[in-house]
Write a protein that holds these residues in place. Structure first.
Motif, PDB file in Angstrom:
ATOM      1  N   LEU A  17       0.833  -1.203   0.000  1.00  0.00           N
ATOM      2  CA  LEU A  17       0.000   0.000   0.000  1.00  0.00           C
ATOM      3  C   LEU A  17       0.866   1.250   0.000  1.00  0.00           C
ATOM      4  O   LEU A  17       0.574   2.216  -0.699  1.00  0.00           O
ATOM      5  CB  LEU A  17      -0.933   0.009   1.218  1.00  0.00           C
ATOM      6  CG  LEU A  17      -2.108  -0.943   1.170  1.00  0.00           C
ATOM      7  CD1 LEU A  17      -2.838  -0.948   2.508  1.00  0.00           C
ATOM      8  CD2 LEU A  17      -3.055  -0.576   0.048  1.00  0.00           C
ATOM      9  N   SER A  18       1.924   1.207   0.769  1.00  0.00           N
ATOM     10  CA  SER A  18       2.830   2.346   0.832  1.00  0.00           C
ATOM     11  C   SER A  18       3.467   2.595  -0.533  1.00  0.00           C
ATOM     12  O   SER A  18       3.527   3.731  -1.000  1.00  0.00           O
ATOM     13  CB  SER A  18       3.903   2.104   1.886  1.00  0.00           C
ATOM     14  OG  SER A  18       4.760   3.198   1.970  1.00  0.00           O
ATOM     15  N   ARG A  19       3.947   1.529  -1.181  1.00  0.00           N
ATOM     16  CA  ARG A  19       4.540   1.670  -2.519  1.00  0.00           C
ATOM     17  C   ARG A  19       3.514   2.176  -3.518  1.00  0.00           C
ATOM     18  O   ARG A  19       3.797   3.038  -4.336  1.00  0.00           O
ATOM     19  CB  ARG A  19       5.111   0.335  -2.994  1.00  0.00           C
ATOM     20  CG  ARG A  19       6.553   0.145  -2.608  1.00  0.00           C
ATOM     21  CD  ARG A  19       7.145  -1.078  -3.285  1.00  0.00           C
ATOM     22  NE  ARG A  19       7.194  -2.128  -2.277  1.00  0.00           N
ATOM     23  CZ  ARG A  19       6.676  -3.331  -2.381  1.00  0.00           C
ATOM     24  NH1 ARG A  19       6.086  -3.708  -3.478  1.00  0.00           N
ATOM     25  NH2 ARG A  19       6.755  -4.197  -1.399  1.00  0.00           N
ATOM     26  N   HIS A  20       2.313   1.637  -3.439  1.00  0.00           N
ATOM     27  CA  HIS A  20       1.248   2.052  -4.348  1.00  0.00           C
ATOM     28  C   HIS A  20       0.943   3.536  -4.170  1.00  0.00           C
ATOM     29  O   HIS A  20       0.801   4.265  -5.142  1.00  0.00           O
ATOM     30  CB  HIS A  20      -0.013   1.222  -4.103  1.00  0.00           C
ATOM     31  CG  HIS A  20      -1.192   1.665  -4.898  1.00  0.00           C
ATOM     32  ND1 HIS A  20      -1.285   1.458  -6.252  1.00  0.00           N
ATOM     33  CD2 HIS A  20      -2.315   2.325  -4.534  1.00  0.00           C
ATOM     34  CE1 HIS A  20      -2.422   1.965  -6.689  1.00  0.00           C
ATOM     35  NE2 HIS A  20      -3.066   2.491  -5.665  1.00  0.00           N
ATOM     36  N   ASN A  21       0.863   3.962  -2.925  1.00  0.00           N
ATOM     37  CA  ASN A  21       0.567   5.367  -2.655  1.00  0.00           C
ATOM     38  C   ASN A  21       1.704   6.272  -3.107  1.00  0.00           C
ATOM     39  O   ASN A  21       1.461   7.379  -3.570  1.00  0.00           O
ATOM     40  CB  ASN A  21       0.273   5.572  -1.169  1.00  0.00           C
ATOM     41  CG  ASN A  21      -1.037   4.935  -0.760  1.00  0.00           C
ATOM     42  OD1 ASN A  21      -1.915   4.735  -1.588  1.00  0.00           O
ATOM     43  ND2 ASN A  21      -1.164   4.606   0.505  1.00  0.00           N
ATOM     44  N   LYS A  22       2.943   5.817  -2.984  1.00  0.00           N
ATOM     45  CA  LYS A  22       4.075   6.611  -3.451  1.00  0.00           C
ATOM     46  C   LYS A  22       4.013   6.775  -4.958  1.00  0.00           C
ATOM     47  O   LYS A  22       4.313   7.837  -5.487  1.00  0.00           O
ATOM     48  CB  LYS A  22       5.399   5.964  -3.046  1.00  0.00           C
ATOM     49  CG  LYS A  22       5.730   6.141  -1.595  1.00  0.00           C
ATOM     50  CD  LYS A  22       7.057   5.509  -1.249  1.00  0.00           C
ATOM     51  CE  LYS A  22       7.312   5.648   0.242  1.00  0.00           C
ATOM     52  NZ  LYS A  22       8.546   4.996   0.643  1.00  0.00           N
ATOM     53  N   ASN A  23       3.621   5.714  -5.642  1.00  0.00           N
ATOM     54  CA  ASN A  23       3.517   5.788  -7.094  1.00  0.00           C
ATOM     55  C   ASN A  23       2.445   6.776  -7.524  1.00  0.00           C
ATOM     56  O   ASN A  23       2.535   7.370  -8.585  1.00  0.00           O
ATOM     57  CB  ASN A  23       3.220   4.406  -7.687  1.00  0.00           C
ATOM     58  CG  ASN A  23       4.385   3.458  -7.538  1.00  0.00           C
ATOM     59  OD1 ASN A  23       5.523   3.890  -7.373  1.00  0.00           O
ATOM     60  ND2 ASN A  23       4.117   2.169  -7.577  1.00  0.00           N
ATOM     61  N   ARG A  24       1.434   6.955  -6.707  1.00  0.00           N
ATOM     62  CA  ARG A  24       0.370   7.903  -7.019  1.00  0.00           C
ATOM     63  C   ARG A  24       0.795   9.328  -6.695  1.00  0.00           C
ATOM     64  O   ARG A  24       0.151  10.267  -7.112  1.00  0.00           O
ATOM     65  CB  ARG A  24      -0.897   7.552  -6.242  1.00  0.00           C
ATOM     66  CG  ARG A  24      -1.483   6.223  -6.684  1.00  0.00           C
ATOM     67  CD  ARG A  24      -2.702   5.873  -5.912  1.00  0.00           C
ATOM     68  NE  ARG A  24      -3.762   6.822  -6.231  1.00  0.00           N
ATOM     69  CZ  ARG A  24      -4.828   6.982  -5.486  1.00  0.00           C
ATOM     70  NH1 ARG A  24      -4.977   6.292  -4.385  1.00  0.00           N
ATOM     71  NH2 ARG A  24      -5.760   7.845  -5.829  1.00  0.00           N
ATOM     72  N   GLY A  25       1.857   9.479  -5.917  1.00  0.00           N
ATOM     73  CA  GLY A  25       2.371  10.801  -5.603  1.00  0.00           C
ATOM     74  C   GLY A  25       1.536  11.566  -4.598  1.00  0.00           C
ATOM     75  O   GLY A  25       1.605  12.780  -4.537  1.00  0.00           O
ATOM     76  N   SER A  26       0.761  10.891  -3.805  1.00  0.00           N
ATOM     77  CA  SER A  26      -0.094  11.562  -2.836  1.00  0.00           C
ATOM     78  C   SER A  26       0.552  11.523  -1.462  1.00  0.00           C
ATOM     79  O   SER A  26       0.608  10.478  -0.828  1.00  0.00           O
ATOM     80  CB  SER A  26      -1.467  10.895  -2.795  1.00  0.00           C
ATOM     81  OG  SER A  26      -2.235  11.444  -1.765  1.00  0.00           O
ATOM     82  N   SER A  27       1.025  12.667  -1.008  1.00  0.00           N
ATOM     83  CA  SER A  27       1.693  12.698   0.290  1.00  0.00           C
ATOM     84  C   SER A  27       0.710  12.425   1.424  1.00  0.00           C
ATOM     85  O   SER A  27       1.080  11.858   2.442  1.00  0.00           O
ATOM     86  CB  SER A  27       2.402  14.030   0.500  1.00  0.00           C
ATOM     87  OG  SER A  27       1.473  15.086   0.570  1.00  0.00           O
ATOM     88  N   SER A  28      -0.548  12.802   1.251  1.00  0.00           N
ATOM     89  CA  SER A  28      -1.552  12.548   2.281  1.00  0.00           C
ATOM     90  C   SER A  28      -1.766  11.044   2.463  1.00  0.00           C
ATOM     91  O   SER A  28      -1.828  10.550   3.588  1.00  0.00           O
ATOM     92  CB  SER A  28      -2.870  13.222   1.920  1.00  0.00           C
ATOM     93  OG  SER A  28      -3.849  12.935   2.872  1.00  0.00           O
ATOM     94  N   LEU A  29      -1.863  10.321   1.363  1.00  0.00           N
ATOM     95  CA  LEU A  29      -2.030   8.872   1.451  1.00  0.00           C
ATOM     96  C   LEU A  29      -0.779   8.206   2.001  1.00  0.00           C
ATOM     97  O   LEU A  29      -0.860   7.229   2.742  1.00  0.00           O
ATOM     98  CB  LEU A  29      -2.387   8.290   0.083  1.00  0.00           C
ATOM     99  CG  LEU A  29      -3.781   8.623  -0.438  1.00  0.00           C
ATOM    100  CD1 LEU A  29      -3.964   8.079  -1.850  1.00  0.00           C
ATOM    101  CD2 LEU A  29      -4.853   8.084   0.484  1.00  0.00           C
ATOM    102  N   GLU A  30       0.377   8.734   1.645  1.00  0.00           N
ATOM    103  CA  GLU A  30       1.629   8.191   2.175  1.00  0.00           C
ATOM    104  C   GLU A  30       1.673   8.354   3.686  1.00  0.00           C
ATOM    105  O   GLU A  30       2.066   7.438   4.400  1.00  0.00           O
ATOM    106  CB  GLU A  30       2.829   8.909   1.556  1.00  0.00           C
ATOM    107  CG  GLU A  30       3.084   8.565   0.122  1.00  0.00           C
ATOM    108  CD  GLU A  30       4.225   9.376  -0.465  1.00  0.00           C
ATOM    109  OE1 GLU A  30       5.069   9.884   0.298  1.00  0.00           O
ATOM    110  OE2 GLU A  30       4.260   9.505  -1.685  1.00  0.00           O
ATOM    111  N   LYS A  31       1.266   9.518   4.152  1.00  0.00           N
ATOM    112  CA  LYS A  31       1.292   9.776   5.590  1.00  0.00           C
ATOM    113  C   LYS A  31       0.290   8.891   6.317  1.00  0.00           C
ATOM    114  O   LYS A  31       0.562   8.409   7.408  1.00  0.00           O
ATOM    115  CB  LYS A  31       1.027  11.248   5.875  1.00  0.00           C
ATOM    116  CG  LYS A  31       2.198  12.126   5.510  1.00  0.00           C
ATOM    117  CD  LYS A  31       1.944  13.564   5.862  1.00  0.00           C
ATOM    118  CE  LYS A  31       3.146  14.422   5.529  1.00  0.00           C
ATOM    119  NZ  LYS A  31       2.931  15.821   5.911  1.00  0.00           N
TER     120      LYS A  31
END
Length: 94
Positions: A17-31
């Motif tokens: 999930l973390s990798r997926h969110n990083k690929n989307r470029g969303s810092s909110s989702l990463e956090k």
């Protein structure tokens, strides 16, 4: 995740999930993924988590106090955390 999901699988899901969110470029989702990852780490065997533990761990991870409070509130709404007392929650696993 189910309460009896093996720890290795939980960690793999969180990493994906973390990798997926990083690929989307969303810092909110990463956090948010970071927040959930750290919750699972700091939850003791009895799944109790104290606010001070959350605050210290999340500050070290780079989250602000307002973000921490927002994510705690969201985790309560999502059924990930259940309030067990003043500044105390039970981690129910996502």
């Amino acid at each position: 995740m189910e309460a009896n999901t093996p720890l290795e699988i939980q960690q793999e899901i969180i990493q994906r999930l973390s990798r997926h969110n990083k690929n989307r470029g969303s810092s909110s989702l990463e956090k948010k993924a970071l927040f959930l990852k750290h919750l699972s780490i700091i939850a003791r065997d009895d799944k109790n988590i104290l606010y001070e533990e959350i605050r210290i761990t999340m500050n070290e991870a780079g989250l602000s106090l307002s973000e921490i409070q927002r994510y705690i509130h969201q985790a309560e709404n999502d059924g990930i955390l259940c309030r067990a007392g003043k500044d105390k929650w039970i981690f129910l696993e996502p």
